[in-house]
Motif scaffolding. Structure first.
Motif, PDB file in Angstrom:
ATOM      1  N   GLY A   7       0.840  -1.188   0.000  1.00  0.00           N
ATOM      2  CA  GLY A   7       0.000   0.000   0.000  1.00  0.00           C
ATOM      3  C   GLY A   7       0.876   1.238   0.000  1.00  0.00           C
ATOM      4  N   ASP A   8       0.721   2.080   1.018  1.00  0.00           N
ATOM      5  CA  ASP A   8       1.554   3.283   1.074  1.00  0.00           C
ATOM      6  C   ASP A   8       2.645   3.157   2.132  1.00  0.00           C
ATOM      7  OD1 ASP A   8      -0.086   3.335   3.231  1.00  0.00           O
ATOM      8  OD2 ASP A   8      -0.705   5.421   3.019  1.00  0.00           O
ATOM      9  N   ASP A  27       8.078   6.358   3.572  1.00  0.00           N
ATOM     10  CA  ASP A  27       8.963   6.822   2.512  1.00  0.00           C
ATOM     11  C   ASP A  27      10.097   5.826   2.353  1.00  0.00           C
ATOM     12  OD1 ASP A  27       9.712   9.820   1.141  1.00  0.00           O
ATOM     13  OD2 ASP A  27      11.361   8.397   1.413  1.00  0.00           O
ATOM     14  N   PHE A  28      10.442   5.544   1.118  1.00  0.00           N
ATOM     15  CA  PHE A  28      11.528   4.610   0.836  1.00  0.00           C
ATOM     16  C   PHE A  28      12.814   5.034   1.538  1.00  0.00           C
ATOM     17  CE2 PHE A  28      15.154   3.193  -1.669  1.00  0.00           C
ATOM     18  CZ  PHE A  28      14.878   1.849  -1.867  1.00  0.00           C
TER      19      PHE A  28
END
Ligand code: ZN
Length: 62
Positions: A7-8, A27-28
């Motif tokens: 998902g996010d 965040d990556f």
């Protein structure tokens, strides 16, 4: 490397024991930061990058 998107959220998984980091990340680059901070390592194995948690590094290296 094994930062998986769900998902996010991003999840960081150890390629040796399959354990997941305690945190998930929106965040990556937060995941990458966590790796550095917590002592995870990226190592190349058979041409692919693996992420290895601190516990597995100690077990695997002499
Ligand atoms: Zn591990």
């Amino acid at each position: 490397m094994t930062i998986e998107r769900d998902g996010d959220r991003y999840h960081l998984t150890c390629d040796v024991c399959g354990g997941e980091a305690d945190e998930s990340f929106c965040d990556f680059y937060d995941a990458v930061d966590y790796k550095k901070r917590e002592g995870w390592k990226s190592q190349k194995h058979r041409g692919e990058w693996e992420d290895v948690c601190p516990e597995c590094q100690e077990a695997g290296e002499s």
